[in-house]
Write an enzyme that holds these catalytic residues in place. Sequence first.
Site, PDB file in Angstrom:
ATOM      1  N   THR A  37       0.838  -1.199   0.000  1.00  0.00           N
ATOM      2  CA  THR A  37       0.000   0.000   0.000  1.00  0.00           C
ATOM      3  C   THR A  37       0.877   1.255   0.000  1.00  0.00           C
ATOM      4  O   THR A  37       1.998   1.230   0.473  1.00  0.00           O
ATOM      5  CB  THR A  37      -0.900   0.035   1.266  1.00  0.00           C
ATOM      6  N   GLY A 177      11.310   5.007  26.824  1.00  0.00           N
ATOM      7  CA  GLY A 177      11.388   6.230  26.023  1.00  0.00           C
ATOM      8  C   GLY A 177      10.185   7.122  26.283  1.00  0.00           C
ATOM      9  O   GLY A 177       9.053   6.737  25.986  1.00  0.00           O
ATOM     10  N   ILE A 181       6.563   9.146  20.607  1.00  0.00           N
ATOM     11  CA  ILE A 181       5.937   7.837  20.339  1.00  0.00           C
ATOM     12  C   ILE A 181       5.602   7.119  21.649  1.00  0.00           C
ATOM     13  O   ILE A 181       4.488   6.622  21.823  1.00  0.00           O
ATOM     14  CB  ILE A 181       6.854   6.953  19.460  1.00  0.00           C
ATOM     15  N   ALA A 265      10.584   2.704  22.412  1.00  0.00           N
ATOM     16  CA  ALA A 265      10.394   3.872  21.520  1.00  0.00           C
ATOM     17  C   ALA A 265      11.503   4.867  21.820  1.00  0.00           C
ATOM     18  O   ALA A 265      11.302   5.853  22.530  1.00  0.00           O
ATOM     19  CB  ALA A 265       9.018   4.484  21.749  1.00  0.00           C
ATOM     20  N   GLY A 267      13.555   6.333  19.427  1.00  0.00           N
ATOM     21  CA  GLY A 267      13.973   7.117  18.266  1.00  0.00           C
ATOM     22  C   GLY A 267      13.899   6.332  16.971  1.00  0.00           C
ATOM     23  O   GLY A 267      13.553   5.146  16.952  1.00  0.00           O
ATOM     24  N   ALA A 316       6.115  14.393   9.338  1.00  0.00           N
ATOM     25  CA  ALA A 316       5.463  14.292   8.032  1.00  0.00           C
ATOM     26  C   ALA A 316       5.267  15.665   7.393  1.00  0.00           C
ATOM     27  O   ALA A 316       5.472  15.836   6.184  1.00  0.00           O
ATOM     28  CB  ALA A 316       4.115  13.589   8.187  1.00  0.00           C
ATOM     29  N   HIS A 440     -14.831  34.496  21.616  1.00  0.00           N
ATOM     30  CA  HIS A 440     -15.004  34.080  23.011  1.00  0.00           C
ATOM     31  C   HIS A 440     -16.250  33.222  23.125  1.00  0.00           C
ATOM     32  O   HIS A 440     -17.268  33.571  22.544  1.00  0.00           O
ATOM     33  CB  HIS A 440     -15.148  35.320  23.899  1.00  0.00           C
TER      34      HIS A 440
HETATM   35  P1  NAD Z   1      12.246  10.550  20.319  1.00  0.00           P
HETATM   36  O1  NAD Z   1      13.649  10.800  19.964  1.00  0.00           O
HETATM   37  O2  NAD Z   1      11.247  11.623  20.153  1.00  0.00           O
HETATM   38  O3  NAD Z   1      12.153  10.075  21.852  1.00  0.00           O
HETATM   39  C1  NAD Z   1      12.894   8.985  22.344  1.00  0.00           C
HETATM   40  C2  NAD Z   1      13.054   9.172  23.835  1.00  0.00           C
HETATM   41  O4  NAD Z   1      13.689   8.011  24.321  1.00  0.00           O
HETATM   42  C3  NAD Z   1      13.942  10.355  24.185  1.00  0.00           C
HETATM   43  O5  NAD Z   1      13.251  11.143  25.119  1.00  0.00           O
HETATM   44  C4  NAD Z   1      15.190   9.719  24.771  1.00  0.00           C
HETATM   45  O6  NAD Z   1      15.760  10.475  25.805  1.00  0.00           O
HETATM   46  C5  NAD Z   1      14.650   8.394  25.298  1.00  0.00           C
HETATM   47  N1  NAD Z   1      15.628   7.301  25.350  1.00  0.00           N
HETATM   48  C6  NAD Z   1      16.592   7.013  24.459  1.00  0.00           C
HETATM   49  N2  NAD Z   1      17.250   5.885  24.826  1.00  0.00           N
HETATM   50  C7  NAD Z   1      16.670   5.475  25.986  1.00  0.00           C
HETATM   51  C8  NAD Z   1      16.892   4.370  26.857  1.00  0.00           C
HETATM   52  N3  NAD Z   1      17.831   3.452  26.615  1.00  0.00           N
HETATM   53  N4  NAD Z   1      16.129   4.247  27.977  1.00  0.00           N
HETATM   54  C9  NAD Z   1      15.160   5.174  28.227  1.00  0.00           C
HETATM   55  N5  NAD Z   1      14.909   6.216  27.428  1.00  0.00           N
HETATM   56  C10 NAD Z   1      15.644   6.367  26.319  1.00  0.00           C
HETATM   57  O7  NAD Z   1      11.839   9.250  19.505  1.00  0.00           O
HETATM   58  P2  NAD Z   1      10.427   8.545  19.290  1.00  0.00           P
HETATM   59  O8  NAD Z   1       9.446   8.929  20.330  1.00  0.00           O
HETATM   60  O9  NAD Z   1      10.775   7.113  19.108  1.00  0.00           O
HETATM   61  O10 NAD Z   1       9.956   9.173  17.932  1.00  0.00           O
HETATM   62  C11 NAD Z   1      10.736   9.006  16.748  1.00  0.00           C
HETATM   63  C12 NAD Z   1      10.499  10.097  15.751  1.00  0.00           C
HETATM   64  O11 NAD Z   1       9.207  10.050  15.232  1.00  0.00           O
HETATM   65  C13 NAD Z   1      10.710  11.478  16.336  1.00  0.00           C
HETATM   66  O12 NAD Z   1      11.441  12.248  15.417  1.00  0.00           O
HETATM   67  C14 NAD Z   1       9.315  12.008  16.478  1.00  0.00           C
HETATM   68  O13 NAD Z   1       9.280  13.406  16.369  1.00  0.00           O
HETATM   69  C15 NAD Z   1       8.598  11.320  15.328  1.00  0.00           C
HETATM   70  N6  NAD Z   1       7.199  11.171  15.675  1.00  0.00           N
HETATM   71  C16 NAD Z   1       6.389  12.255  15.660  1.00  0.00           C
HETATM   72  C17 NAD Z   1       5.089  12.150  16.043  1.00  0.00           C
HETATM   73  C18 NAD Z   1       4.203  13.347  16.035  1.00  0.00           C
HETATM   74  O14 NAD Z   1       4.502  14.301  15.334  1.00  0.00           O
HETATM   75  N7  NAD Z   1       3.124  13.360  16.798  1.00  0.00           N
HETATM   76  C19 NAD Z   1       4.570  10.942  16.470  1.00  0.00           C
HETATM   77  C20 NAD Z   1       5.407   9.866  16.478  1.00  0.00           C
HETATM   78  C21 NAD Z   1       6.719   9.998  16.087  1.00  0.00           C
END
Ligand code: NAD
Length: 468
Positions: A37, A177, A181, A265, A267, A316, A440
């Site tokens: 898809t 994390g 996410i 989650a 990164g 995105a 308001h």
């Molecule tokens: P992120 O980098 O935003 O957050 C990962 C978190 O994990 C960080 O706060 C970090 O300090 C922590 N971390 C790292 N290693 C760790 C460990 N070993 N133990 C505990 N904590 C740890 O990554 P994400 O949340 O996986 O998101 C990935 C990407 O996707 C980001 O760039 C995010 O902006 C994007 N995303 C955006 C949206 C949105 O716009 N709403 C939604 C989902 C994802």
Amino acid sequence: MIKTKVLVIGSGPGGYTAAFRAADLGNEVTLIESHKTLGGVCLNVGCIPSKTLLHTAEVINEAKHANELGVTFKSPKIDIDGVRKNKEAIVSKLTGGIQALAKARKVKVITGYAKFLSKNQVALDGTDEVIEFEQCIIATGSRVTKFPMFPFEDKRVMDSTDALMLDDIPKRMLVVGGGIIGLEMATIYDALGSEITMVELGNQIIPVADKDIVTPLFKKIKKTYANVFLNTKVTKMTAAKKGIKVEFEGKDAPESDTFDKVLVAVGRTPNGLLIDAEKAGVNIDKSGFIATNNQMKTNVDNIFAIGDIVGQPMLAHKATHEAKVAAEVISGKKTGFNALTIPSVAYTDPEVAWTGKTEKELIEAGVKFDKGVFPWAASGRSLSIGRSEGVSKALFDAESGKILGMGICGNHAGDLISEATLAIEMGCDMSDIALTIHAHPTLSETTAFAAEMAEGTITDLMPPRKKK
Ligand code: NAD
């Protein structure tokens, strides 16, 4: 051999936007996607399914708190298959829509995994098929970062894609994390009934955002979740019969605990190293990012790159903006990526959103600024919807009064942040915002109130200080 003028690799929001804009500008376009898809991570296993499930979570939570309004609902009966089916229906509707739009624009869609052979050719991995192109846009995105220390081979250790599949509702779930996410998925599973423990390496959740802006969310999850451990590291994870045993290192965390399921989650990693781009002469750094100029051109003249693969923030809406730039440059338009800001939103409960500079960035850069902070407890609208925990903070240049940044935590913060984003793009100052008549009672008034707090013209609260 297939020949095309413009080849777009990857059909996420960046890829399909680039393909469609290039086609609309009169180019012959081919779009390659490895999945069945279209829509990439965002539509299939990211933004859209997560927001659909977050809506389900919101309905559950609203019903739970309705007794405060004098209305009592019975405890919800959750039909996990029904929840999953609704999510899948929304995803299919959107991905089907993209397919139809591609057809209407006569964009040739090919299913397969493209790898570069040269600066004018890609091959479809595992086949003899070669596609020759004049211009190429790489939009191959990113994937979940997987550290070998986490035993992903066990189904109880999930990444965000697994968690969105909603196989079951674990009794005790660990979220590793406290980024966007982790927090969004925790919101979903908490509402569905899991007992959540969250562990975050940094000293606050969403470490990139200002602390005061995430505080209302932090206070809420501290109260609702079993545990939120900050400054804590997962040192070991072992799959055992009765659960996933996790060892921690941190002041408040126990030495170890066992969970029914774990979501990791921490990164995402760009996919730059998976497509043999070096065979086309494209420079890729060791993390997998591909550098571009502001016209989204790589170091190779006819090859462009957009989206997660070109760098942070991996969002995105950044990808779609870059996509239009690349397609327009290919079509001979004099354009570039000149956005002043890219807003960020965590669709949690409450939501967290920010745009422009954060306060900590301004402090670090030594910029003199004024700040207006409006607590939502003084907003009639937030009180009437029972969501007074929010806060809006606006940051202005101390000399010119120009808006530099904004952070919001509260219901619909993600929708509200667009006003400040436009204000930054338009170079508005605090009076522009404060003197704009906001309807308001709306939550949008909180943006004007934050500007009034900075100006000292607020009347719904005591002004923090007097200004002429
Ligand atoms: P992120 O980098 O935003 O957050 C990962 C978190 O994990 C960080 O706060 C970090 O300090 C922590 N971390 C790292 N290693 C760790 C460990 N070993 N133990 C505990 N904590 C740890 O990554 P994400 O949340 O996986 O998101 C990935 C990407 O996707 C980001 O760039 C995010 O902006 C994007 N995303 C955006 C949206 C949105 O716009 N709403 C939604 C989902 C994802």
